[in-house]
Write a protein that holds these residues in place. Structure first.
Motif, PDB file in Angstrom:
ATOM      1  N   VAL A  43       0.828  -1.209   0.000  1.00  0.00           N
ATOM      2  CA  VAL A  43       0.000   0.000   0.000  1.00  0.00           C
ATOM      3  C   VAL A  43       0.862   1.258   0.000  1.00  0.00           C
ATOM      4  O   VAL A  43       0.535   2.257  -0.658  1.00  0.00           O
ATOM      5  N   ASP A  44       2.004   1.218   0.735  1.00  0.00           N
ATOM      6  CA  ASP A  44       2.816   2.437   0.798  1.00  0.00           C
ATOM      7  C   ASP A  44       3.522   2.747  -0.518  1.00  0.00           C
ATOM      8  O   ASP A  44       4.117   3.814  -0.675  1.00  0.00           O
ATOM      9  N   GLN A  45       3.464   1.821  -1.480  1.00  0.00           N
ATOM     10  CA  GLN A  45       4.062   2.074  -2.795  1.00  0.00           C
ATOM     11  C   GLN A  45       3.059   2.657  -3.792  1.00  0.00           C
ATOM     12  O   GLN A  45       3.434   3.012  -4.915  1.00  0.00           O
ATOM     13  N   LEU A  46       1.825   2.757  -3.369  1.00  0.00           N
ATOM     14  CA  LEU A  46       0.805   3.347  -4.216  1.00  0.00           C
ATOM     15  C   LEU A  46       0.916   4.867  -4.207  1.00  0.00           C
ATOM     16  O   LEU A  46       1.518   5.449  -3.302  1.00  0.00           O
ATOM     17  N   ILE A  47       0.331   5.507  -5.210  1.00  0.00           N
ATOM     18  CA  ILE A  47       0.368   6.968  -5.317  1.00  0.00           C
ATOM     19  C   ILE A  47      -1.047   7.526  -5.220  1.00  0.00           C
ATOM     20  O   ILE A  47      -2.029   6.784  -5.265  1.00  0.00           O
ATOM     21  N   HIS A  48      -1.135   8.842  -5.055  1.00  0.00           N
ATOM     22  CA  HIS A  48      -2.426   9.515  -5.036  1.00  0.00           C
ATOM     23  C   HIS A  48      -2.680  10.139  -6.411  1.00  0.00           C
ATOM     24  O   HIS A  48      -1.817  10.838  -6.957  1.00  0.00           O
ATOM     25  N   LEU A  49      -3.842   9.885  -6.974  1.00  0.00           N
ATOM     26  CA  LEU A  49      -4.224  10.440  -8.281  1.00  0.00           C
ATOM     27  C   LEU A  49      -5.281  11.502  -8.069  1.00  0.00           C
ATOM     28  O   LEU A  49      -6.361  11.224  -7.533  1.00  0.00           O
ATOM     29  N   GLU A  50      -4.961  12.727  -8.468  1.00  0.00           N
ATOM     30  CA  GLU A  50      -5.901  13.849  -8.329  1.00  0.00           C
ATOM     31  C   GLU A  50      -6.747  13.951  -9.596  1.00  0.00           C
ATOM     32  O   GLU A  50      -6.220  14.029 -10.710  1.00  0.00           O
ATOM     33  N   THR A  51      -8.073  13.942  -9.449  1.00  0.00           N
ATOM     34  CA  THR A  51      -8.980  14.110 -10.583  1.00  0.00           C
ATOM     35  C   THR A  51     -10.006  15.164 -10.234  1.00  0.00           C
ATOM     36  O   THR A  51     -10.087  15.613  -9.071  1.00  0.00           O
ATOM     37  N   ASN A  52     -10.822  15.544 -11.221  1.00  0.00           N
ATOM     38  CA  ASN A  52     -11.862  16.541 -10.954  1.00  0.00           C
ATOM     39  C   ASN A  52     -12.996  15.965 -10.117  1.00  0.00           C
ATOM     40  O   ASN A  52     -13.910  16.686  -9.713  1.00  0.00           O
ATOM     41  N   LYS A  53     -12.932  14.654  -9.874  1.00  0.00           N
ATOM     42  CA  LYS A  53     -13.946  14.011  -9.045  1.00  0.00           C
ATOM     43  C   LYS A  53     -13.402  13.609  -7.675  1.00  0.00           C
ATOM     44  O   LYS A  53     -14.056  12.895  -6.927  1.00  0.00           O
ATOM     45  N   GLY A  54     -12.160  14.017  -7.402  1.00  0.00           N
ATOM     46  CA  GLY A  54     -11.591  13.697  -6.104  1.00  0.00           C
ATOM     47  C   GLY A  54     -10.230  13.031  -6.212  1.00  0.00           C
ATOM     48  O   GLY A  54      -9.610  13.000  -7.284  1.00  0.00           O
ATOM     49  N   THR A  55      -9.768  12.493  -5.064  1.00  0.00           N
ATOM     50  CA  THR A  55      -8.449  11.852  -4.998  1.00  0.00           C
ATOM     51  C   THR A  55      -8.619  10.344  -4.874  1.00  0.00           C
ATOM     52  O   THR A  55      -9.478   9.865  -4.118  1.00  0.00           O
ATOM     53  N   TRP A  56      -7.770   9.611  -5.588  1.00  0.00           N
ATOM     54  CA  TRP A  56      -7.868   8.155  -5.620  1.00  0.00           C
ATOM     55  C   TRP A  56      -6.501   7.533  -5.390  1.00  0.00           C
ATOM     56  O   TRP A  56      -5.474   8.145  -5.661  1.00  0.00           O
ATOM     57  N   LEU A  57      -6.490   6.311  -4.898  1.00  0.00           N
ATOM     58  CA  LEU A  57      -5.246   5.551  -4.889  1.00  0.00           C
ATOM     59  C   LEU A  57      -4.944   5.111  -6.312  1.00  0.00           C
ATOM     60  O   LEU A  57      -5.855   4.812  -7.093  1.00  0.00           O
ATOM     61  N   GLY A  58      -3.663   5.084  -6.635  1.00  0.00           N
ATOM     62  CA  GLY A  58      -3.303   4.671  -7.982  1.00  0.00           C
ATOM     63  C   GLY A  58      -1.939   4.033  -8.017  1.00  0.00           C
ATOM     64  O   GLY A  58      -1.195   3.990  -7.027  1.00  0.00           O
ATOM     65  N   TYR A  59      -1.610   3.514  -9.226  1.00  0.00           N
ATOM     66  CA  TYR A  59      -0.311   2.873  -9.395  1.00  0.00           C
ATOM     67  C   TYR A  59       0.161   3.096 -10.825  1.00  0.00           C
ATOM     68  O   TYR A  59      -0.620   2.970 -11.781  1.00  0.00           O
TER      69      TYR A  59
END
Length: 688
Positions: A101-117
């Protein structure tokens, strides 16, 4: 990234010559599409084909897909953590990505923030992707009719015997149509029947040429052309090279060798068209003409072998053509024993269309319409009626039954032999003109009347039974018929009203299930064909729309307007006046009450509106006789002078004045301006 040449060749038994080009182009298109979908860079994609093979060669094909960054989106951040700890959703997403999980990134979109890879995905090797690409390309080929061979369940146009797939020097491991790919092709069936291994994909053309195969379609056709012209020069004759025949002959040979043969001069007593049709349709021969344009008793055939005894090949072809020409001579003599007029009764047994009756019914309808048109264009009404009665009679002759392409031509010969009037005889051939884009129109008034009547009858009849063309389906060639009518009326300068002609043609049919609104529907369909006509004349779509918006039903008048507006659209004043007319149209369309074009000079207040009113009065007097004479270009030249007073009016005058009477008068002034231009076209459509 390395690159090399790719080659795929499918070896088959002789393909239908008429299908080779479509199959070859489709094969190349399918391979190109597959490479592009796989994102594999490449150079030129070249299609090759012969009667026994379809091939595609791709230059500079990359050896792998490019690496790319792949981004995956997981759960929303709010659902990924609870009290600062990862939820099962976050842990499951991380596992699916092969990370923590700590290797995942945060993805900013116009609908909010998501976990991403994000990860770098290695491009796949091209050789691993090619088998599927080729298999899909073969499966998508437009095969006219499939067949099976042997005990196999595989289907294709013809039995497939070998498959070559090379990437550079390497064989691509693949299978298609039950064949394993290799590097071995085949040469000419007779001159080089032994297997021919290819060392490299670049060797393809040279290797096959050394094995007596010209696999480049264009090169093969040009060699045939050169050989035919050279043979004709030896014979001191002119070779007639029909391009369609050239394509067909090219699809029959892999190693062309042109040879000249001859036939008995007595056959020249038969009309040349009959002999030519027999030679082209049955034997695929090129015919020769003398300096005066007369058919010579010689022909050129293209053999698929380079025989050590060419005279034997020539003798064989002469032996084959002799009975063909004898048949043509027999048909000609037999047909002439009965006058065309005696065949009129026989038309009653030939169905034109089940719901529209027989050819006799069509001839009767055509006679009435032809006679009417002839009377309107200073033609001979009796000749037009007689031509319509005889028009379809050659369809039941032996010659035309054998060679349908001679319809009309034989009618002319037989009518001349029967002593019919020369213009009537000529009209029997001219009824089918124009046959294609750019073809000549009938030159006689009788031919023009008959050609128009025949097409109008077909159009109203087929539309009247609900068989309007849809999409690419047009079994009765109604598009071609409509464009033919337009071309005859325009090029023949026949100032006829299409609505009137359609009403007359529709009235000849006894019963049509879709008679309501029929004339309006066919008229709209035909005028819509002006878009294609205009395009052929180099006229833009906006010019077509400007004229099409007016209720013009005379094609000759329509064409004159198109040409005039086309010239006007290139003038400096056109853009400003088109914009002004667009503005006028918008203003008038928003009025709840109808606006008249009657201006009260006593209500004109501003200098600019007075100047515009005066300019309109002056223009109106000048253009009235020009409109009457259909001199639309000259009229638009006059109207172009309105640019300055129109621009000044919109700069200085408030149209929607507080005084209702003044406002209505200014609206009337604009309606008057619009009406002048609408006498020709709605030039507001010229505004881009």
């Amino acid at each position: 990234m390395a690159a090399d040449t790719f080659l795929v060749e499918l070896g088959v038994e002789e393909l239908p010559p008429g299908a080779i080009d479509n199959l070859s182009d489709a094969f190349a298109a399918g391979v190109r599409r597959g490479l592009e979908e796989a994102d594999i860079t490449h150079g030129e994609v070249k299609a090759y084909a012969s009667p026994r093979r379809l091939a595609v060669q791709v230059k500079d094909l990359a050896d792998k897909q490019p690496d790319r960054e792949v981004e995956r989106r997981g759960p929303a951040l709010a659902a990924a953590f609870k009290d600062g700890q990862p939820t099962k959703a976050a842990e499951g997403f991380a596992r699916s990505c092969g990370v923590t999980v700590d290797q995942l990134i945060h993805l900013e979109t116009n609908k909010g923030t998501w976990l991403g890879y994000r990860e770098q995905q290695q491009g796949e090797a091209t050789t691993a992707l090619l088998p599927s690409i080729v298999e899909k390309a073969i499966a998508a080929l437009p095969v006219p009719k499939n067949m099976r061979w042997g005990a196999s369940r595989v289907e294709f146009s013809r039995p497939a015997h070998w498959l070559v797939m090379l990437y550079g020097e390497r064989v691509v491991e693949a299978a298609a149509l039950g064949l394993q790919a290799g590097r071995t092709t085949r040469g000419h069936r007779f001159h080089a029947p032994e297997p021919l291994p290819l060392s490299h994909a670049d060797d393809y053309l040279a290797a096959l040429e050394s094995a007596w195969v010209l696999v480049d379609r264009d090169a093969r056709r040009e060699r045939i052309r050169e050989q035919v012209l050279a043979e004709a020069e030896v014979q001191e004759a002119q070779a007639v090279i029909d391009e369609a025949l050239l394509v067909e002959v090219s699809g029959l040979v892999e190693w062309p060798v042109a040879l000249t043969g001859g036939f008995d001069e007595r056959f020249l007593e038969v009309p040349a068209e009959c002999l030519i049709s027999s030679m082209k349709a049955n034997q695929k021969y090129f015919h020769l003409l003398d300096d005066a344009g007369r058919l010579k008793p010689r022909f050129i055939t293209v053999s698929n072998i380079d025989s050590p005894s060419p005279e034997l090949v020539i003798q064989g072809n002469e032996k084959v053509i002799r009975p063909r020409l004898a048949d043509a001579a027999f048909f000609y003599e037999t047909d002439r024993q009965r006058p065309l007029a005696e065949r009129i009764a026989g038309l009653s047994s030939v169905v034109f269309q089940q719901k529209l009756g027989t050819l006799a019914d069509k001839a009767h309808r055509n006679a009435a319409v032809s006679a009417f048109i002839a009377g309107r264009i200073d033609g001979d009404v009796a000749h037009a009626r007689r031509a319509a009665e005889l028009a379809k009679c050659d369809l039941v002759t032996e010659m035309v039954l054998e060679f349908p392409e001679l319809q009309g031509i034989m009618g002319r010969y037989y009518a001349t032999h029967d002593g019919e009037d020369a213009e009537v005889a000529r009209a029997l051939e001219e009824q089918y003109l124009p046959r294609f884009a750019g073809d000549a129109i009938p030159q006689t008034r009788t031919g023009q009347a008959l050609a128009l009547a025949d097409r109008l009858d077909t159009l109203t009849g087929i539309f009247g039974i609900g068989q309007r063309p849809s999409g690419t389906k047009d079994p009765f060639a109604l598009r071609r018929a409509a464009i033919g009518v337009l071309n005859i009326l325009i090029q023949g300068e026949l100032d006829l009203d299409l609505r009137e002609l359609l009403e007359l043609a529709a009235a000849q049919h006894q019963e049509l299930p879709y008679a309501d609104g029929l004339v309006d529907e066919v008229l709209a369909y035909m005028l819509d064909r002006f878009r294609a006509w205009a395009q052929d004349e180099g006229i833009g779509a906006e010019v077509y729309l400007a004229v099409r918006s007016r209720p013009v039903t005379k094609p000759l008048d329509f064409a004159r307007r198109l040409q005039a507006v086309k010239v006007f659209s290139s003038r400096e004043e056109a853009a400003a006046l088109a914009a002004a007319n667009k503005r006028v149209s918008n203003i008038l369309s928003k009025q709840s009450d109808a606006v008249t074009a009657k201006v009260d000079d006593g209500l004109l207040q501003e200098d600019a509106e007075k100047a515009l009113a005066e300019a309109l009065d002056t223009c109106r007097d000048k253009v009235a006789p020009l409109f009457a004479a259909a001199r639309y270009g000259d009229a638009l030249d006059v109207l172009a002078g309105l640019r300055e007073p129109v621009d000044r009016f919109f700069d200085d005058v408030m149209v929607m004045a507080e005084d209702e009477a003044v406002k209505r008068n200014r609206l009337a002034l604009l309606a008057s301006l619009q009406a002048l231009f609408l006498e020709i076209a709605d030039i507001a459509e010229l505004q881009h």
